[in-house]
Motif scaffolding. Structure first.
Motif, PDB file in Angstrom:
ATOM      1  N   GLY A 128       0.811  -1.214   0.000  1.00  0.00           N
ATOM      2  CA  GLY A 128       0.000   0.000   0.000  1.00  0.00           C
ATOM      3  C   GLY A 128       0.842   1.260   0.000  1.00  0.00           C
ATOM      4  O   GLY A 128       0.533   2.235  -0.687  1.00  0.00           O
ATOM      5  N   ASP A 129       1.927   1.249   0.781  1.00  0.00           N
ATOM      6  CA  ASP A 129       2.789   2.436   0.841  1.00  0.00           C
ATOM      7  C   ASP A 129       3.419   2.729  -0.518  1.00  0.00           C
ATOM      8  O   ASP A 129       3.525   3.890  -0.927  1.00  0.00           O
TER       9      ASP A 129
ATOM     10  N   ARG B  98       0.884   4.416  -2.677  1.00  0.00           N
ATOM     11  CA  ARG B  98       0.658   5.819  -2.301  1.00  0.00           C
ATOM     12  C   ARG B  98       1.771   6.717  -2.850  1.00  0.00           C
ATOM     13  O   ARG B  98       1.510   7.829  -3.316  1.00  0.00           O
TER      14      ARG B  98
ATOM     15  N   ARG C 170      -4.388   5.402  -5.692  1.00  0.00           N
ATOM     16  CA  ARG C 170      -4.530   5.768  -4.278  1.00  0.00           C
ATOM     17  C   ARG C 170      -5.677   4.987  -3.632  1.00  0.00           C
ATOM     18  O   ARG C 170      -5.576   4.561  -2.468  1.00  0.00           O
TER      19      ARG C 170
ATOM     20  N   CYS D 254      -6.675   2.023  -4.504  1.00  0.00           N
ATOM     21  CA  CYS D 254      -6.194   0.654  -4.340  1.00  0.00           C
ATOM     22  C   CYS D 254      -5.352   0.514  -3.084  1.00  0.00           C
ATOM     23  O   CYS D 254      -5.445  -0.484  -2.360  1.00  0.00           O
ATOM     24  N   ALA D 255      -4.523   1.537  -2.816  1.00  0.00           N
ATOM     25  CA  ALA D 255      -3.648   1.477  -1.646  1.00  0.00           C
ATOM     26  C   ALA D 255      -4.434   1.388  -0.344  1.00  0.00           C
ATOM     27  O   ALA D 255      -3.941   0.835   0.651  1.00  0.00           O
ATOM     28  N   GLY D 256      -5.664   1.902  -0.338  1.00  0.00           N
ATOM     29  CA  GLY D 256      -6.457   1.885   0.880  1.00  0.00           C
ATOM     30  C   GLY D 256      -7.491   0.789   0.947  1.00  0.00           C
ATOM     31  O   GLY D 256      -8.290   0.739   1.889  1.00  0.00           O
ATOM     32  N   GLN D 257      -7.499  -0.110  -0.051  1.00  0.00           N
ATOM     33  CA  GLN D 257      -8.498  -1.168  -0.097  1.00  0.00           C
ATOM     34  C   GLN D 257      -8.083  -2.367   0.763  1.00  0.00           C
ATOM     35  O   GLN D 257      -6.938  -2.815   0.707  1.00  0.00           O
TER      36      GLN D 257
ATOM     37  N   ALA E 102      -9.491  -3.908  -4.872  1.00  0.00           N
ATOM     38  CA  ALA E 102      -8.168  -3.363  -5.183  1.00  0.00           C
ATOM     39  C   ALA E 102      -7.769  -3.704  -6.613  1.00  0.00           C
ATOM     40  O   ALA E 102      -7.215  -2.868  -7.340  1.00  0.00           O
TER      41      ALA E 102
END
Length: 423
Positions: free
Chosen positions: A187-188, A191, A377, A379-382, A388
């Motif tokens: 995820g990082d 981002r 972005r 996807c990074a929080g899914q 995602a």
């Protein structure tokens, strides 16, 4: 597919005219007009003749076999003398070849795109190159036509594909211990990727480069706006007089300063009340221009200009027009301070434009990169791998559209309609 032809060199009369032919019947067309097909990629002298055998001109011809040509098809060139009558006669002879017709604007480049010789971003750069009028415009267009954005988009797409593969591994083998969870930092990394895309999309825009850095000269009547406008544009485009309200409408003039494009705007003097209906319309238009300008040179009372405007003491040679802390003191009549102001404007305008050789994004490109950034972005929080994976598909589709792999006909029509006939 039809075989097309068009004059690709400058408008006649000229020293040389170059008529290009592309399509499946290039060999037949060359044979009909010149009697033979030359050896590929070798210029050969030839007499160009009408159908009845009348010699029309004596010149050179070339042949490029597809797919190794600029259009991806067989392509021929007839290099003739650049007189109007010569070019018209040869085009008439080509038009009589069955299956050949005159080309539409941009049709040669559109075929290059359709045949995979260039992508849509490169085609947009080529269109900008044809319309470039300043050195900055030329360099930016060359970068785009040379594939700078295309290479970035391909690299971005590869990152999306790698992330998609990692997600698919989780979905397909969720019962296996070694692939049941996403890699640490997944995820990082996305981002950071989204931030990179945002930064790229927010860089100086192609519209500023094409239309010029817009500088509006504003202030009350008789503040010296038109005189300064004429001095900065090195022209007498604006009427100047001591009578208040001389300028009634918005006057624009594009100029190149230091190799950078600018558009200077003169306008009606701003004041709260007027009994002149025409002047009132001019004031309303002037107020509208303030919101469109990239920079405002304020010639009115100190501190009363729009936020961010430059305070200019424009009539320092006259009494009663002083400002306490102007950014520039100048006299358009005597020339005092004009060179300094122009120099600072050039530096300021250049900072707002892409650097030399950097690709500048147009609105279509910015929208697509922005869509990709939002999807990455998201996807990074899914937490759900299925959602995602869908976000990554949206990002990949945006990059495909950027390069023209999913372009619609209206997008293509708008782009290639910008080209001249023969390109």
């Amino acid at each position: 597919m039809e075989t097309i032809f068009a004059l690709s060199s400058g408008a006649p009369p000229a020293g040389i005219g170059i008529i290009r032919i592309t399509g499946p019947l290039v060999r037949e067309a060359l044979t009909a007009v010149a009697g033979r097909v030359p050896q590929a990629r070798r210029a050969e002298r030839a007499k160009f003749c009408a159908a009845g055998g009348e010699v029309l001109d004596d010149g050179l011809m070339l042949f490029f076999a597809g797919p190794n040509s600029v259009t991806g098809e067989d392509l021929g060139e007839l290099h003739c003398h650049g007189g109007r009558a010569v070019i018209a006669a040869i085009e008439q002879a080509l038009a009589k070849v069955h299956g050949c017709r005159p080309a539409h604007p941009g049709e040669f480049t559109r075929r290059a795109f359709a045949n995979g010789r260039i992508d849509l971003a490169e085609a947009e750069g080529l269109a900008d190159l044809l319309s470039a009028e300043t050195e900055l415009q030329r360099r930016s267009a060359m970068a785009m036509a040379g594939g700078e954005l295309s290479r970035k988009a391909e690299a971005w797409r590869e990152r999306i594909l790698l992330a998609s593969a990692q997600l698919e591994a989780v979905l397909d083998f969720e019962d296996e211990d070694d692939v049941s969870t996403l890699p640490k930092g997944f995820g990082d990394g996305l981002r950071v990727f989204a931030e990179e895309l945002d930064d790229f999309a927010n860089a100086p825009h192609a519209e500023t480069l094409k239309e010029g850095y817009r500088v509006a000269i504003a202030g009350p009547p008789n503040a010296g706006k038109s005189t300064l406008f004429n001095a900065l544009t090195d022209s007498a485009a604006a009427i100047t007089a001591d009578v208040a309200g001389t300028t009634r409408d918005v006057l624009e003039k594009p100029v190149a300063l230091g190799g950078a494009p600018f558009t200077f705007v003169d306008m009606a003097g701003l004041r709260d009340e007027t009994t002149d209906q025409i002047e009132a319309i001019g004031i309303a238009r002037a107020e509208g221009e303030l919101g469109k300008a990239d920079l405002i040179l304020w010639l009115g009372d100190e501190g009363e200009g729009p936020a961010g405007s430059w305070e200019i003491a424009a009539q320092c040679d006259r009494e009663g027009f002083a400002k306490a802390k102007p950014l520039f003191r100048l006299s358009a009549k005597t020339g005092e301070g004009i060179a300094e102001l122009r120099s600072v404007l050039i530096a300021h305008g250049r900072d707002a434009m892409p650097g030399p050789g950097e690709a500048a994004l147009n609105k279509r490109q910015r929208v697509l990169i922005g869509q990709a950034a939002r999807a990455v972005r998201a996807c990074a929080g899914q937490a759900d791998p299925l959602l995602a994976a869908e976000d990554l598909r949206v990002a990949r589709t945006s990059f495909d559209a950027l390069l023209g792999r999913t372009a619609t006909e209206d997008v293509l029509d708008a782009l290639f309609g910008r080209f001249c006939i023969g390109k």
